[in-house]
Design a protein around this motif. Structure first.
Motif, PDB file in Angstrom:
ATOM      1  N   VAL A 195     -55.241  25.719  25.644  1.00 39.98           N
ATOM      2  CA  VAL A 195     -55.354  24.989  24.387  1.00 39.98           C
ATOM      3  C   VAL A 195     -54.286  23.915  24.340  1.00 39.98           C
ATOM      4  O   VAL A 195     -53.231  24.042  24.974  1.00 39.98           O
ATOM      5  N   ILE A 196     -54.582  22.862  23.556  1.00 45.18           N
ATOM      6  CA  ILE A 196     -53.639  21.781  23.384  1.00 45.18           C
ATOM      7  C   ILE A 196     -53.635  21.390  21.912  1.00 45.18           C
ATOM      8  O   ILE A 196     -54.691  21.265  21.289  1.00 45.18           O
ATOM      9  N   ARG A 197     -52.445  21.204  21.369  1.00 45.42           N
ATOM     10  CA  ARG A 197     -52.320  20.847  19.969  1.00 45.42           C
ATOM     11  C   ARG A 197     -52.262  19.327  19.833  1.00 45.42           C
ATOM     12  O   ARG A 197     -51.991  18.607  20.820  1.00 45.42           O
ATOM     13  N   SER A 198     -52.494  18.837  18.639  1.00 45.56           N
ATOM     14  CA  SER A 198     -52.572  17.395  18.448  1.00 45.56           C
ATOM     15  C   SER A 198     -51.264  16.706  18.814  1.00 45.56           C
ATOM     16  O   SER A 198     -51.261  15.524  19.162  1.00 45.56           O
ATOM     17  N   ASN A 218     -56.036  11.386  21.828  1.00 50.16           N
ATOM     18  CA  ASN A 218     -56.267  11.518  20.389  1.00 50.16           C
ATOM     19  C   ASN A 218     -57.088  10.339  19.832  1.00 50.16           C
ATOM     20  O   ASN A 218     -57.851  10.517  18.875  1.00 50.16           O
ATOM     21  N   ALA A 219     -56.939   9.169  20.420  1.00 46.07           N
ATOM     22  CA  ALA A 219     -57.696   8.001  19.953  1.00 46.07           C
ATOM     23  C   ALA A 219     -59.195   8.203  20.166  1.00 46.07           C
ATOM     24  O   ALA A 219     -60.017   7.687  19.404  1.00 46.07           O
ATOM     25  N   LYS A 220     -59.550   8.956  21.204  1.00 49.81           N
ATOM     26  CA  LYS A 220     -60.951   9.215  21.515  1.00 49.81           C
ATOM     27  C   LYS A 220     -61.401  10.593  21.072  1.00 49.81           C
ATOM     28  O   LYS A 220     -62.558  10.973  21.279  1.00 49.81           O
ATOM     29  N   ASN A 221     -60.482  11.361  20.499  1.00 50.55           N
ATOM     30  CA  ASN A 221     -60.794  12.745  20.096  1.00 50.55           C
ATOM     31  C   ASN A 221     -61.412  13.522  21.250  1.00 50.55           C
ATOM     32  O   ASN A 221     -62.407  14.245  21.077  1.00 50.55           O
TER      33      ASN A 221
END
Length: 123
Positions: free
Chosen positions: A50-53, A73-76
């Motif tokens: 898992v990876i957090r924001s 994060n820009a591409k979710n």
């Protein structure tokens, strides 16, 4: 509601590599945890990574040093790079999303799931 679309997976020989991608869309909360779980026949779904924001990651002991999880994060979108694959990595891999920050959410705690993608590693 968050929708997850996975890509990648397939058949590879032991020692090979694969890359999985998961793109999220919909009502995405900016602070979230995304990752991958897998389920082999006759077994329970288990956490892979898992990876957090903010970028922090957690990995299952069985994949540490072989798998790398990253996110854009820009591409979710999250990416799971799987190297040195072993036959025991064979499973259906599911992308998951959970609102908030978590170290290792249980499968039943996740808010959204992808449809799953098959990874088969031949010996």
């Amino acid at each position: 509601q968050v929708q997850l679309v996975e890509s990648g997976g397939g058949l590879v020989q032991a020692g090979g590599s694969l890359r999985l991608s998961c793109a999220a869309s919909g009502s995405i909360f900016s602070i979230n945890t995304m990752g991958w779980y897998r389920q082999a026949p006759g077994k329970q779904r288990e956490l892979v990574a898992v990876i957090r924001s903010g970028g922090g990651t957690n990995y299952a002991d069985s994949v540490k040093g072989r798998f790398t999880l990253s996110r854009d994060n820009a591409k979710n979108t999250v990416y799971l790079q799987m190297n040195s694959l072993k036959p025991e990595d064979t499973a259906v891999y599911y992308c998951a999303y959970k609102r908030g920050l978590y170290a290792s959410p249980r499968a039943d705690e996740c808010d959204s799931w992808g449809q799953g993608t098959q990874v088969t590693v031949s010996s």
